[in-house]
Design an enzyme around this catalytic site. Structure first.
Site, short mmCIF file in Angstrom:
data_model
loop_
_atom_site.label_atom_id
_atom_site.label_comp_id
_atom_site.label_asym_id
_atom_site.label_seq_id
_atom_site.Cartn_x
_atom_site.Cartn_y
_atom_site.Cartn_z
N GLU A 185 -60.34 -2.44 -121.75
CA GLU A 185 -59.41 -3.54 -121.98
C GLU A 185 -59.72 -4.73 -121.08
O GLU A 185 -59.00 -5.71 -121.05
CB GLU A 185 -57.96 -3.08 -121.84
CG GLU A 185 -57.66 -2.24 -120.62
CD GLU A 185 -56.25 -1.61 -120.66
OE1 GLU A 185 -55.41 -2.03 -121.45
OE2 GLU A 185 -56.03 -0.70 -119.84
N HIS A 214 -44.01 -5.30 -124.78
CA HIS A 214 -43.63 -3.89 -124.89
C HIS A 214 -42.35 -3.66 -125.67
O HIS A 214 -42.18 -2.61 -126.28
CB HIS A 214 -43.64 -3.23 -123.52
CG HIS A 214 -45.05 -2.97 -123.09
ND1 HIS A 214 -45.77 -3.91 -122.40
CD2 HIS A 214 -45.89 -1.97 -123.38
CE1 HIS A 214 -47.00 -3.46 -122.24
NE2 HIS A 214 -47.10 -2.27 -122.82
N CYS A 222 -56.67 1.64 -129.30
CA CYS A 222 -55.24 1.91 -129.24
C CYS A 222 -54.44 0.64 -129.08
O CYS A 222 -53.22 0.67 -128.93
CB CYS A 222 -54.92 2.90 -128.14
SG CYS A 222 -55.46 2.33 -126.52
N ASP A 270 -54.76 -6.07 -124.20
CA ASP A 270 -55.23 -6.67 -122.96
C ASP A 270 -56.63 -7.27 -123.11
O ASP A 270 -56.90 -8.34 -122.59
CB ASP A 270 -55.22 -5.64 -121.82
CG ASP A 270 -53.83 -5.45 -121.25
OD1 ASP A 270 -53.11 -6.46 -121.12
OD2 ASP A 270 -53.43 -4.30 -120.97
C1 PEP Z 1 -53.81 -2.47 -124.68
O1 PEP Z 1 -53.91 -3.20 -123.69
O2 PEP Z 1 -54.32 -2.75 -125.79
C2 PEP Z 1 -53.05 -1.22 -124.59
C3 PEP Z 1 -53.07 -0.36 -125.59
O3 PEP Z 1 -52.31 -1.02 -123.48
P1 PEP Z 1 -50.89 -1.70 -123.21
O4 PEP Z 1 -50.47 -2.41 -124.48
O5 PEP Z 1 -49.97 -0.61 -122.83
O6 PEP Z 1 -51.21 -2.64 -122.11
MG MG Z 2 -53.33 -2.47 -121.73
#
Ligand code: PEP
Ligand code: MG
Length: 569
Positions: free
Chosen positions: A432, A190, A503, A456
């Protein structure tokens, strides 16, 4: 001679500045007998005064850059610092026991922390964390140890850290923090995602920057090629200044596409939208020509503070985002906490495998009050724009149904209270978890849309922790296994007349884009800074050719073969 350190290119651009080590020092506190009580008390007063000034500065900065909600935690810290009930017992202890100030402070602080932590009241328990933070700051100042705080930086620097928590990253001021580099983390951690939304060049997962870089040394962060150059020579400085300029020029070229639609060479339209973490990121989406928001990670609203955001606070944030985006779609993901996104005030027990544990929709369906508050805020905000809601980490159809049922219940309650709610909110889910990708045809009958979370999805498919750089080679977006799962989801959506977006970071990856266009992905959601390069790339691709390319890729055996195939075009 300069030193070159390799890492993972996490956020593009070149930054050149002096190193600033961000560290949390261990304080060595021992008991000492003192003879000059007045001198000891003025050591304490002095440290409190410095801490006060520091906290006020941090609070004002957080207020200006990140808004009142993020600044609130520092106002709470200032209150604790100035509370006579904390400070007087410390002074009394110095006077009555002739002990040193840091020892007296530590004793009193521990007593209060224990007392608050044992209370049967969430609010009081949270105060323990404030006391711990504030008193650590004071004790550091008594000892003359510097506490680094990203929001405190007022010089142009490159941040050097073992790791940056998402809230550390949220406090960075991009005017001063020109770039950062860390020992740990990967492209989808993150801190890396936040770096991209703040448009700060970053190289992560270097394993060794903190052991190799001293404060004040000149450093180049090359977020394009994943390199950190320590103490560069004159020639290297000139070379990287030129590289930086070239990148800036390229950005100007991309900027010309800002108000253009996203169409392939043969006229196929896709939607290019952005991932955001806070309402402040919306400006970047608009500046980069985003056609909407494809993922609003609402968990950042809950982080970097010491209690839950209220319904009202959440409502304001959602409303701001929706209003700023006007008619453009805004896909809001409900709370996805857990894994690397911790919430201290939720007091979750430590888990062996947090990424496989009690998180996201699992937590929300178990602690429904948290979920209901968020859903009410979202529903109330829905009339201010084009809202779509999606649930994270859906593994089973029952989970989707249960989450949707809570949403509908809250909607009905609001309607009964005469609160206006939009009638056209689409309800979708993140794909995911491999189980939901494989069963996408079943889910497609009940959802309005899918958004594939490859960060994920890849970690779960490959069984490789996305935070562990030892296994980062298994983050393989081009592996045919992942491509086949993505295809299953898109095909399932098409069959039911629904749409499928992505995403995860893969959506903005220049090597993956030709394949995703070929597979027929409808919506690409990425860091705002990737939108214009992606639009420019798509204009050069033919959908018909990419379909053939994707078909070939799906029948290949390894990620390397797929990369070679895409590179040939
Ligand atoms: C993902 O898992 O691809 C996603 C967009 O969610 P995060 O990165 O917030 O886990
Ligand atoms: Mg995710």
């Amino acid at each position: 001679m300069s030193l070159h350190i390799n890492g993972i290119a996490a956020s593009s651009g070149i930054a050149i500045a002096k190193a600033f080590r961000l560290e949390n020092p261990e304080l060595n506190i021992t008991k000492k007998q003192i003879s000059d009580v007045d001198a000891e008390i003025s050591r304490l007063d002095n440290a409190i005064q410095i801490s006060n000034t520091e906290l006020e500065k941090i609070r004002d900065h957080a207020n200006a850059e990140l808004g009142e909600d993020k600044a609130a935690i520092f106002s709470a810290h200032i209150l604790v610092l100035n509370d006579p009930e904390l400070v007087n017992p410390v002074k009394d202890k110095i006077k009555s026991e002739n002990v040193n100030a840091e020892y007296a402070m530590n004793e009193v602080a521990s007593m209060f922390v224990q007392m608050f932590e044992s209370m049967d009241n969430e609010y009081m328990k949270e105060r323990a964390a404030d006391i711990r933070d504030v008193t650590k700051r004071v004790m550091a100042h008594i000892l003359g140890v510097t506490i680094s705080n990203p929001a405190n930086i007022t010089d142009e620097v490159i941040i050097i850290a073992e790791d940056l928590t998402p809230s550390d990253t949220a406090q960075l001021n991009r005017k001063y923090a020109l770039g950062f580099t860390t020992d740990i983390g990967g492209r989808t951690s993150h801190s890396a995602i936040m770096a991209r939304s703040l448009e700060i060049p970053a190289v992560v997962g270097t394993k060794e920057v903190t052991s190799k870089i001293e404060n004040g040394v000149m450093v180049i962060v090359d977020g394009l090629d994943g390199q950190v150059i320590v103490d560069p020579s004159e020639e290297e400085l000139a070379e990287y200044k030129a590289k930086k300029e070239k990148f800036e020029l390229q950005k100007q070229e991309w900027a010309k596409l800002k108000n253009e639609p996203t169409v392939t060479k043969d006229g196929h339209h896709v939607e290019l939208v952005a991932n955001i973490g806070t309402p402040n990121d919306v400006e970047g989406v608009i500046n980069n020509g985003g056609e909407g928001v494809g993922l609003y990670r609402t968990e950042f609203l809950y982080m970097g503070r010491d209690n839950f955001p209220t319904e009202e606070e959440q409502f304001e944030s959602y409303k701001t985002v929706l209003e700023s985006m006007g008619e453009k779609p805004v896909v809001v993901r409900t709370l996805d906490i857990g894994g690397d996104k911790e919430l201290s005030y939720l007091h979750l027990p430590k888990e062996m495998n947090p990424f496989l544990g009690y998180r996201a929709i699992r937590l929300c369906l178990d602690q429904k009050e948290i979920f209901r508050t968020q859903l009410r805020a979202l529903l109330r905000a829905s009339i201010y724009g084009n809202l779509k809601i999606m649930f994270p980490m859906i593994a089973t159809l029952d989970e989707f149904r249960a989450a949707k049922a809570v949403l509908i219940e809250e909607k009905e309650k609001l309607v009964a209270e005469n609160v206006k709610v939009s009638e056209t909110i689409e309800i979708g889910m993140m794909v995911e978890i491999p189980a939901s990708a494989v069963l996408a045809d079943v889910f497609a009958k009940e959802v309005d849309f899918f958004s594939i979370g490859t960060n994920d999805l890849i970690q779960y498919t490959m069984a490789a922790d996305r935070m562990n750089e030892q296994v980062s080679y298994l983050y393989q977006p081009y592996n045919p296994s992942i491509l086949r799962l993505v295809k299953m989801v898109i095909d399932a959506a098409n069959k039911e007349g629904k749409w499928a977006g992505m995403c995860g970071e893969m959506a903005g990856d220049a090597l993956a884009i030709p394949l995703l266009v070929g597979l027929g992905l409808h919506e690409f959601s990425m860091s705002a800074t990737s939108i214009l390069p992606a639009r420019s790339q798509m204009a050069k691709l033919s959908k018909a050719d990419m379909e053939k390319l994707a078909e070939k890729a799906l029948s290949m055996s390894t990620a390397e073969e797929v990369v070679k195939l895409v590179n040939e075009i």
